[in-house]
Write a protein that holds these residues in place. Structure first.
Motif, PDB file in Angstrom:
ATOM      1  N   THR A  52       0.650  -1.271   0.045  1.00  0.00           N
ATOM      2  CA  THR A  52      -0.186   0.062  -0.038  1.00  0.00           C
ATOM      3  C   THR A  52       0.911   1.222   0.054  1.00  0.00           C
ATOM      4  N   ALA A  53       2.147   0.989   0.017  1.00  0.00           N
ATOM      5  CA  ALA A  53       3.214   2.427   0.031  1.00  0.00           C
ATOM      6  C   ALA A  53       3.718   2.611  -1.271  1.00  0.00           C
ATOM      7  N   TYR A  54       5.144   2.528  -1.357  1.00  0.00           N
ATOM      8  CA  TYR A  54       5.860   3.110  -2.415  1.00  0.00           C
ATOM      9  C   TYR A  54       5.569   1.891  -3.762  1.00  0.00           C
ATOM     10  N   ASN A  55       5.046   1.006  -3.384  1.00  0.00           N
ATOM     11  CA  ASN A  55       4.664  -0.100  -4.440  1.00  0.00           C
ATOM     12  C   ASN A  55       3.380   0.484  -5.292  1.00  0.00           C
ATOM     13  N   LEU A  56       2.394   0.844  -4.556  1.00  0.00           N
ATOM     14  CA  LEU A  56       1.193   1.253  -4.934  1.00  0.00           C
ATOM     15  C   LEU A  56       1.403   2.260  -5.945  1.00  0.00           C
ATOM     16  N   SER A  57       2.292   3.420  -5.292  1.00  0.00           N
ATOM     17  CA  SER A  57       2.688   4.734  -5.987  1.00  0.00           C
ATOM     18  C   SER A  57       3.384   4.497  -7.557  1.00  0.00           C
ATOM     19  N   GLU A  58       3.992   3.345  -7.577  1.00  0.00           N
ATOM     20  CA  GLU A  58       4.502   2.821  -8.588  1.00  0.00           C
ATOM     21  C   GLU A  58       3.728   1.888  -9.540  1.00  0.00           C
ATOM     22  N   GLY A  59       2.579   1.627  -9.266  1.00  0.00           N
ATOM     23  CA  GLY A  59       1.756   1.008 -10.285  1.00  0.00           C
ATOM     24  C   GLY A  59       1.839  -0.601  -9.780  1.00  0.00           C
ATOM     25  N   GLY A  60       2.125  -0.643  -8.597  1.00  0.00           N
ATOM     26  CA  GLY A  60       2.388  -2.152  -8.350  1.00  0.00           C
ATOM     27  C   GLY A  60       0.929  -2.642  -7.702  1.00  0.00           C
ATOM     28  N   PRO A  61       0.619  -3.738  -7.428  1.00  0.00           N
ATOM     29  CA  PRO A  61      -0.680  -4.399  -7.046  1.00  0.00           C
ATOM     30  C   PRO A  61      -0.855  -4.167  -5.543  1.00  0.00           C
ATOM     31  N   ASP A  90       0.384 -14.441   1.597  1.00  0.00           N
ATOM     32  CA  ASP A  90       1.394 -14.972   1.867  1.00  0.00           C
ATOM     33  C   ASP A  90       2.340 -14.906   0.472  1.00  0.00           C
ATOM     34  N   ALA A  91       2.940 -13.723   0.232  1.00  0.00           N
ATOM     35  CA  ALA A  91       3.438 -13.489  -0.890  1.00  0.00           C
ATOM     36  C   ALA A  91       4.218 -12.089  -0.801  1.00  0.00           C
ATOM     37  N   LEU A  92       5.070 -11.812  -2.066  1.00  0.00           N
ATOM     38  CA  LEU A  92       5.936 -10.661  -2.075  1.00  0.00           C
ATOM     39  C   LEU A  92       5.475 -10.179  -3.480  1.00  0.00           C
ATOM     40  N   VAL A  93       5.696  -8.831  -3.764  1.00  0.00           N
ATOM     41  CA  VAL A  93       5.602  -8.222  -5.144  1.00  0.00           C
ATOM     42  C   VAL A  93       6.718  -7.566  -5.558  1.00  0.00           C
ATOM     43  N   VAL A  94       7.146  -7.941  -6.771  1.00  0.00           N
ATOM     44  CA  VAL A  94       8.343  -7.320  -7.509  1.00  0.00           C
ATOM     45  C   VAL A  94       7.939  -6.310  -8.401  1.00  0.00           C
ATOM     46  N   THR A  95       8.211  -4.965  -8.250  1.00  0.00           N
ATOM     47  CA  THR A  95       7.690  -4.179  -9.324  1.00  0.00           C
ATOM     48  C   THR A  95       8.845  -2.978  -9.710  1.00  0.00           C
ATOM     49  N   GLN A  96       8.755  -3.011 -11.340  1.00  0.00           N
ATOM     50  CA  GLN A  96       9.949  -1.968 -11.730  1.00  0.00           C
ATOM     51  C   GLN A  96       9.178  -0.397 -11.601  1.00  0.00           C
ATOM     52  N   MET A  97      10.015   0.318 -11.729  1.00  0.00           N
ATOM     53  CA  MET A  97       9.726   1.863 -11.477  1.00  0.00           C
ATOM     54  C   MET A  97       9.979   2.346 -12.764  1.00  0.00           C
ATOM     55  N   MET A 114       7.893  -5.051 -17.537  1.00  0.00           N
ATOM     56  CA  MET A 114       7.065  -6.237 -17.307  1.00  0.00           C
ATOM     57  C   MET A 114       6.200  -5.738 -16.400  1.00  0.00           C
ATOM     58  N   PRO A 115       4.794  -6.744 -16.275  1.00  0.00           N
ATOM     59  CA  PRO A 115       4.032  -6.484 -15.152  1.00  0.00           C
ATOM     60  C   PRO A 115       4.713  -6.636 -13.767  1.00  0.00           C
ATOM     61  N   PRO A 116       4.078  -5.875 -12.868  1.00  0.00           N
ATOM     62  CA  PRO A 116       4.629  -6.486 -11.498  1.00  0.00           C
ATOM     63  C   PRO A 116       4.428  -7.911 -11.435  1.00  0.00           C
ATOM     64  N   LEU A 117       5.141  -8.493 -10.606  1.00  0.00           N
ATOM     65  CA  LEU A 117       5.331  -9.900 -10.466  1.00  0.00           C
ATOM     66  C   LEU A 117       5.017 -10.176  -8.866  1.00  0.00           C
ATOM     67  N   VAL A 118       4.116 -11.313  -8.691  1.00  0.00           N
ATOM     68  CA  VAL A 118       3.796 -11.695  -7.255  1.00  0.00           C
ATOM     69  C   VAL A 118       4.372 -12.914  -7.162  1.00  0.00           C
ATOM     70  N   VAL A 119       5.231 -13.202  -6.014  1.00  0.00           N
ATOM     71  CA  VAL A 119       6.001 -14.502  -5.917  1.00  0.00           C
ATOM     72  C   VAL A 119       5.659 -15.102  -4.512  1.00  0.00           C
ATOM     73  N   GLU A 120       6.068 -16.373  -4.462  1.00  0.00           N
ATOM     74  CA  GLU A 120       5.899 -16.786  -3.023  1.00  0.00           C
ATOM     75  C   GLU A 120       6.882 -16.175  -1.980  1.00  0.00           C
ATOM     76  N   PRO A 121       6.688 -16.223  -0.521  1.00  0.00           N
ATOM     77  CA  PRO A 121       7.257 -15.597   0.149  1.00  0.00           C
ATOM     78  C   PRO A 121       8.666 -15.963   0.366  1.00  0.00           C
ATOM     79  N   ASP A 122       9.273 -17.411   0.061  1.00  0.00           N
ATOM     80  CA  ASP A 122      10.385 -17.915   0.309  1.00  0.00           C
ATOM     81  C   ASP A 122      11.283 -17.901  -1.003  1.00  0.00           C
ATOM     82  N   THR A 123      10.719 -17.210  -2.011  1.00  0.00           N
ATOM     83  CA  THR A 123      11.563 -16.755  -3.236  1.00  0.00           C
ATOM     84  C   THR A 123      12.514 -15.750  -3.085  1.00  0.00           C
TER      85      THR A 123
END
Length: 278
Positions: A184-193, A200-207, A213-222
């Motif tokens: 809900t913080a920096y990620n959201l302002s950069e267009g992330g989900p 139980d996940a993490l999200v990778v977002t390009q700025m 590429m679209p923001p990528l949601v991955v498992e937490p142990d990635t």
């Protein structure tokens, strides 16, 4: 009562300091051992210690906005934290000031009786140099990698590898890896989900990537590896505060930290908080 409580009030906030003083009085009447942060101690005449010295107490009460709670979390690690909300949104601080005395004293009473405190575990992220010579303080919100300066015109070429497989490579202002809390913080302002707090996940977002590429949601142990080239200087930043200067080519590994944060007491309503976002 054999319960040790720390109280941290938002700096230079008279309302927060007044509430801290009321909590100190109420808890000490119940027999709890109470300390406050150094700035608050000067204002209210209570026993002052550094926030870091509150690590290992039974409970720490954070009075302020989400930024205050993020600061407390960095200092006290896995010590349970209860947030009293004086901010605008309050994704982490669920307790209204008017309810704080009752909620905190009830929680401390239950803690004294049972020896435990119920709460929700919040994952944190760790950024480490792939060559192993540095590690940033854990992040509750996000790890950001960017070029010599933040924002447009300060970018770099950043490769994103997920568990050893290439996901993206592009010139970008930066790349961030966020927890559900940080979505809900920096990620959201950069267009992330948005991620639900219980996801139980993490999200990778390009700025502002040129070949996005679209923001990528991955498992937490990635394990996410971010490799920076195309610039003389870059930075790895944890929750907007702790930073490590990089000398590209440089690779940074981002993964779950070993210790989570325990958010004690009532939990904020995620969807109510979304209504307050600008």
């Amino acid at each position: 009562m054999d319960v040790a409580v720390g109280i941290v009030a938002q700096r230079d906030n008279e309302r927060a300091q007044e509430l801290a003083a009321s909590l100190v009085d109420a808890l000490e009447r119940e027999g709890a051992s109470v300390v406050v942060d150094e700035a608050t101690g000067e204002a209210v005449g209570a026993t002052p210690v550094s926030v870091a010295a509150m690590a290992g107490r039974d409970l720490v009460v954070s009075i302020g906005g989400d930024g205050t709670l993020l600061f407390v979390a960095r200092e006290v690690g896995s010590t349970p934290i209860l947030g009293v909300n004086l901010g605008e949104v309050g994704f982490l601080n669920a307790v209204a000031p008017a309810d704080a005395l009752g909620v905190v004293t009830d929680l401390v009473t239950d803690l004294d009786r049972t020896g435990t405190v119920e709460g929700r575990e919040l994952s944190r992220l760790q950024a480490t140099g792939v060559d192993g010579d540095w590690t940033l303080e854990p992040a509750l919100n996000e790890i950001v990698i960017h070029g010599p300066r933040r924002g447009h015109g300060g970018g770099a070429t950043i490769e994103i590898d997920v568990d050893g497989q290439r996901y993206a490579e592009s010139h970008a202002d930066g790349v961030l890896v966020a927890t559900p809390t940080g979505s809900t913080a920096y990620n959201l302002s950069e267009g992330g989900p948005l991620l639900h707090p219980t996801a139980d996940a993490l999200v990778v977002t390009q700025m502002a990537a040129t070949e996005a590429m679209p923001p990528l949601v991955v498992e937490p142990d990635t394990e996410v590896t971010l490799t920076v080239t195309g610039t003389d200087t870059a930075y790895a930043i944890s929750d907007g505060r702790n930073r490590q200067r990089l000398e590209p080519p440089a690779a940074v590994s981002v993964s779950l930290a070993s210790e989570s944060v325990t958010l004690a007491g009532p939990q904020a309503n995620f969807f109510d908080g979304l209504d307050k976002l600008e």
